[in-house]
Design a protein around this motif. Structure first.
Motif, mmCIF file in Angstrom:
data_model
loop_
_atom_site.group_PDB
_atom_site.id
_atom_site.type_symbol
_atom_site.label_atom_id
_atom_site.label_comp_id
_atom_site.label_asym_id
_atom_site.label_seq_id
_atom_site.Cartn_x
_atom_site.Cartn_y
_atom_site.Cartn_z
ATOM 1 N N GLU A 127 44.607 47.926 37.610
ATOM 2 C CA GLU A 127 46.091 47.762 37.626
ATOM 3 C C GLU A 127 46.734 46.655 38.756
ATOM 4 O O GLU A 127 45.796 45.728 38.658
ATOM 5 C CB GLU A 127 45.953 49.025 38.637
ATOM 6 N N SER A 131 50.621 47.409 42.880
ATOM 7 C CA SER A 131 50.010 49.620 43.142
ATOM 8 C C SER A 131 48.783 49.811 43.385
ATOM 9 O O SER A 131 49.125 51.158 43.315
ATOM 10 C CB SER A 131 50.097 50.260 41.503
ATOM 11 N N VAL A 132 48.588 48.671 44.298
ATOM 12 C CA VAL A 132 47.164 49.368 44.740
ATOM 13 C C VAL A 132 47.006 48.685 46.523
ATOM 14 O O VAL A 132 48.232 47.874 47.185
ATOM 15 C CB VAL A 132 45.570 48.906 44.296
ATOM 16 N N ARG A 133 46.424 49.642 47.437
ATOM 17 C CA ARG A 133 46.154 49.005 48.246
ATOM 18 C C ARG A 133 45.111 48.218 49.079
ATOM 19 O O ARG A 133 43.918 49.211 49.069
ATOM 20 C CB ARG A 133 46.156 50.700 49.597
#
Length: 247
Positions: A127, A131-133
């Motif tokens: 991803e 879109s990721v933490r």
């Protein structure tokens, strides 16, 4: 586990690789009796510029939680590409090529054969970094070192998505991978769909585990799909020891 990767370091690395490749290609193409000539400066500058442009386009300069650099693009001259998972109906999963791919494909394949048959679209990989933490295990997706298996069935923050026998198989799969894979179900905030590489780049354990799995894949009767009894005492003990270590 964090690793600082500066953009300047990445660009210098790419320039060195491009220069080395240019010198090497000249040496290989020259006749055996001829002296090796230095590469054309203009061609060398062009290759270095191409490598720098590629790094700027693909590399983020930021590590995921496990220390692997997150990449901004997939299937575009980086390290992350859509890879097949033989024996399954999956259309391919975006992941980091090489040893990471070997190990993650093994995890997916064993899930398919021993937990529940997968259908197209039920496994996701890479991803985009945005879109990721950052700092959480899910960030490993952006470096191509993690996959989600049936994320719709195992939502983040929820435990108990697997039946006891299914979780026993999950533990056996992790033991197969000798600790280089972590299951998101063991995180403080669980994500039971998430399986990610749990060692940093260059860790010899990943290389040796991938070599073992490749050996199984090339030997009839071994590898994913072979009959396995995860309740066998020796296998159960190995799985329990790893679970205690990764808790």
């Amino acid at each position: 586990m964090t690793v600082n990767i500066s953009r300047r370091t990445a660009l210098r690395r790419a320039a060195f690789v491009a220069a080395s490749a240019a010198v090497g290609s000249q040496a290989l193409s020259a006749p055996a009796h001829a002296a090796v000539r230095a590469p054309d400066p203009a061609a060398l500058r062009e290759r270095i510029a191409e490598a720098q442009a590629r790094n700027k386009r693909v590399l983020s300069g930021v590590p995921s939680k496990n220390g692997w650099e997150m990449e901004k693009l997939a299937d575009d001259r980086g390290s992350v590409y859509t890879r097949p998972v033989p024996g399954t109906p999956l259309d391919g999963v975006r992941m980091r090529m090489g040893d990471v791919e070997t190990v993650l494909v093994h995890v997916i394949s064993r899930f398919h054969y021993e937990i529940d048959a997968l259908r197209a679209g039920e496994v996701t990989g890479w991803e985009a970094p945005g879109s990721v933490r950052k700092g959480l295990t899910e960030s490993n997706l952006a470096s191509g070192t993690a996959v989600r298996i049936r994320p719709g069935s195992y939502p983040p923050g929820v435990r108990g998505g697997y039946f006891p026998l299914q979780e026993l198989v999950v533990r056996d799969i992790l033991a197969d991978c000798e600790g280089v894979v972590r299951w998101g179900g063991d995180d403080r905030k669980p994500d039971e769909s998430l399986f990610s590489i749990d060692v940093s780049p260059g860790d010899g354990r990943l290389k040796s585990t991938a070599a073992k799995i490749r050996g199984w894949n090339h030997t009839p009767g071994l590898g994913a799909g072979r009959p396995v009894d995860p309740a066998q005492p020796q296998r159960r003990r190995a799985a329990d020891r790893l679970a205690a270590r990764q808790a």
